[in-house]
Design an enzyme around this catalytic site. Structure first.
Site, PDB file in Angstrom:
ATOM      1  N   GLU A 194      -1.384  -6.953   7.641  1.00 18.20           N
ATOM      2  CA  GLU A 194       0.012  -6.520   8.208  1.00 18.20           C
ATOM      3  C   GLU A 194       0.454  -7.585   9.428  1.00 18.20           C
ATOM      4  O   GLU A 194      -0.549  -7.909   9.977  1.00 18.20           O
ATOM      5  CB  GLU A 194       0.024  -5.134   8.634  1.00 18.20           C
ATOM      6  N   HIS A 231       0.894  -1.320  -0.097  1.00 13.43           N
ATOM      7  CA  HIS A 231       0.072   0.113  -0.169  1.00 13.43           C
ATOM      8  C   HIS A 231       0.685   1.315   0.126  1.00 13.43           C
ATOM      9  O   HIS A 231       2.102   1.241   0.573  1.00 13.43           O
ATOM     10  CB  HIS A 231      -1.009  -0.085   1.381  1.00 13.43           C
TER      11      HIS A 231
END
Length: 229
Positions: free
Chosen positions: A87, A9
């Site tokens: 994550e 991202h």
């Protein structure tokens, strides 16, 4: 030849503040939006046309996927979310400033928590409000699935389970797949896909907004790997 493209991202607000983010649902910073747009433009210039996109449950990855698909005029394709692409969970370090943590624990332990392959940070207690069981994203999840801390190895195991279950069959069919996820998640996937050693993976960097391309044959053997930067 099927293609898999991994994109970390764009820069988030907590990336800018140098904080351990993990599973906290922090938004993209304005710079991160631009990084995602540029990634989409580069993929368009290179002639990519995806059949499906996967993202984590976190908005910074989801929005990166949406922005890239918009640049490619592919908003109509399936965009699926899988928490296993989240994550790495940073446990008790979640939300803390990295420089302050380093000053408190020392550089050796800091690097061990942040960059080692199989050493997790200190865990969150189950009553800590930062624990995923208090997050509405995961209200229907069995508590035992939700981590209170993770090493890179833990992150890799869950991400690659999602890859083998959901992505690999599509690649075998010749589909082109985009995954927008996170630095550690992609680092763990790259470790397995590229065969990087436990000793070398701490030095491997995943930049924000830079597509990493894998080309597979029908037997799912990797024939080519490159970045588009």
């Amino acid at each position: 030849m099927a293609k898999l493209v991994l994109v970390r991202h764009g820069k988030s607000e907590w990336n800018k503040q140098n904080r351990f983010t993990g599973w906290v649902d922090v938004d993209l910073a304005p710079e991160g939006i631009e990084e995602a747009k540029k990634a989409g433009q580069k993929l368009k210039e290179a002639g990519f046309c995806f059949d499906i996109c996967f993202s984590s449950y976190l908005k910074r990855a989801i929005k990166t996927g949406i922005i890239i698909l918009e640049e490619l005029d592919l908003l109509f394709i399936d965009h699926l979310k899988d928490w296993r692409f989240n994550e790495r969970h940073y446990g008790a370090l979640t939300g803390l400033n990295k420089d302050e943590v380093k000053a408190e624990v020392g550089e050796e332990k800091f690097l061990l928590y942040r960059r080692s392959y199989d050493v997790p940070p200190p865990p969150l207690s189950e009553d800590d409000k930062r624990h995923p069981r208090f997050d509405p994203h995961y209200k229907n999840f069995p508590v035992e699935l939700l981590p209170n801390t993770e090493s890179l190895k833990d992150n890799q195991i869950r991400a690659m389970a999602a890859f083998h279950e959901r992505v690999a069959p599509l690649l075998v069919e010749g589909k082109d797949v985009l995954i927008t996820a996170h630095g550690n998640t992609i680092r763990g996937m790259v470790k397995e896909l590229d065969g990087i050693s436990d000793e070398d993976i701490p030095k491997f960097e995943i930049a924000t907004g830079i597509p990493r391309v894998y080309e597979f044959d029908e037997a799912l053997h990797i024939k080519n790997v490159y970045n588009i930067d």
